[in-house]
Motif scaffolding. Structure first.
Motif, PDB file in Angstrom:
ATOM      1  N   SER A 194       0.843  -1.192   0.000  1.00 49.10           N
ATOM      2  CA  SER A 194       0.000   0.000   0.000  1.00 49.10           C
ATOM      3  C   SER A 194       0.876   1.238   0.000  1.00 49.10           C
ATOM      4  O   SER A 194       2.026   1.210   0.423  1.00 49.10           O
ATOM      5  CB  SER A 194      -0.941   0.012   1.210  1.00 49.10           C
ATOM      6  N   GLY A 195       0.314   2.298  -0.502  1.00 50.98           N
ATOM      7  CA  GLY A 195       1.035   3.561  -0.554  1.00 50.98           C
ATOM      8  C   GLY A 195       0.203   4.620  -1.240  1.00 50.98           C
ATOM      9  O   GLY A 195      -0.883   4.341  -1.764  1.00 50.98           O
ATOM     10  N   GLU A 196       0.697   5.823  -1.233  1.00 48.80           N
ATOM     11  CA  GLU A 196      -0.011   6.928  -1.856  1.00 48.80           C
ATOM     12  C   GLU A 196       0.553   7.159  -3.251  1.00 48.80           C
ATOM     13  O   GLU A 196       1.761   7.363  -3.426  1.00 48.80           O
ATOM     14  CB  GLU A 196       0.133   8.199  -1.028  1.00 48.80           C
ATOM     15  N   TYR A 197      -0.308   7.060  -4.241  1.00 47.34           N
ATOM     16  CA  TYR A 197       0.062   7.279  -5.636  1.00 47.34           C
ATOM     17  C   TYR A 197      -0.964   8.200  -6.262  1.00 47.34           C
ATOM     18  O   TYR A 197      -2.155   7.954  -6.177  1.00 47.34           O
ATOM     19  CB  TYR A 197       0.099   5.956  -6.412  1.00 47.34           C
ATOM     20  N   GLU A 243      -3.846   9.560  -3.978  1.00 49.15           N
ATOM     21  CA  GLU A 243      -4.807   8.648  -3.360  1.00 49.15           C
ATOM     22  C   GLU A 243      -4.075   7.445  -2.783  1.00 49.15           C
ATOM     23  O   GLU A 243      -3.047   7.021  -3.299  1.00 49.15           O
ATOM     24  CB  GLU A 243      -5.825   8.159  -4.390  1.00 49.15           C
ATOM     25  N   VAL A 244      -4.608   6.902  -1.685  1.00 44.23           N
ATOM     26  CA  VAL A 244      -4.029   5.705  -1.083  1.00 44.23           C
ATOM     27  C   VAL A 244      -4.489   4.494  -1.896  1.00 44.23           C
ATOM     28  O   VAL A 244      -5.677   4.305  -2.141  1.00 44.23           O
ATOM     29  CB  VAL A 244      -4.460   5.557   0.390  1.00 44.23           C
ATOM     30  N   ARG A 245      -3.536   3.689  -2.337  1.00 43.07           N
ATOM     31  CA  ARG A 245      -3.808   2.500  -3.148  1.00 43.07           C
ATOM     32  C   ARG A 245      -3.268   1.282  -2.415  1.00 43.07           C
ATOM     33  O   ARG A 245      -2.303   1.376  -1.651  1.00 43.07           O
ATOM     34  CB  ARG A 245      -3.113   2.594  -4.502  1.00 43.07           C
ATOM     35  N   SER A 246      -3.874   0.117  -2.660  1.00 35.87           N
ATOM     36  CA  SER A 246      -3.354  -1.108  -2.056  1.00 35.87           C
ATOM     37  C   SER A 246      -3.596  -2.301  -2.973  1.00 35.87           C
ATOM     38  O   SER A 246      -4.537  -2.317  -3.762  1.00 35.87           O
ATOM     39  CB  SER A 246      -3.997  -1.364  -0.697  1.00 35.87           C
TER      40      SER A 246
END
Length: 172
Positions: free
Chosen positions: A75-78, A81-84
């Motif tokens: 997960s991380g911010e891309y 937006e936070v994506r997982s």
């Protein structure tokens, strides 16, 4: 007897333009899906089987005896937006082929090899798509710690114009 003037009728050009725009959108979508499928199945011996498998949800093959399934979440911010993405990898503890998948904001399949035993090297790659239209790919390498039941890996990947690399630990 007079013939109608088809070019001068009202409204026919608006529907013609709308039809051409829809046709162009459909062709772009088909080209993009072809690009994703060729990227994921380009080196497959059974191209048709690979494409059908990607378009339909493949049935999970039962893991062979002595196999484990390691799971982890990236997960991380891309893009603000936070994506997982959840990663699942199945491999026999004595060594052999690694199979798996990733799902979430991006979906795809994972293939690789495991040398076997505690501390044995594991490596492979994954291919799929994000938002059903953007190709995603990556590769990983690491080792398996059978006493702690963990798989620490280092990977790199790219999707939707973003690329990155990092470490994660899967557990089983």
């Amino acid at each position: 007897m007079s013939t109608p003037n088809l070019l001068g009728q009202r409204g026919s050009s608006l529907f013609g333009i709308l039809f051409v725009i829809i046709l162009i959108i459909v062709l772009i979508f088909m080209f993009d899906m072809g690009f994703i499928l060729f990227g994921a199945c380009g080196n497959s011996d059974d191209m048709l089987g690979c494409i059908v498998g990607m378009l339909t949800e493949p049935e999970e093959e039962p893991a062979s005896e002595g196999s484990v399934t390691a799971t982890g979440v990236i997960s991380g911010e891309y893009g603000g937006e936070v994506r997982s993405v959840t990663v699942n990898m199945t491999f026999p503890l004595e060594g052999g082929a690694v199979t798996g998948n990733f799902s979430g904001d991006c979906d795809g399949t994972i293939k690789g090899t495991f040398a076997g035993g505690s501390g044995g090297a594991i490596s492979g790659s994954g291919k799929g798509s994000c938002a059903f239209v953007m190709p995603a790919s990556g590769s990983f390498s690491g080792s398996v710690n059978t006493s702690a039941k963990t798989v620490p890996i280092h990977g790199s990947g790219s999707a939707a114009g973003f690329s990155g690399e990092g470490d994660m630990t899967l557990s089983y």
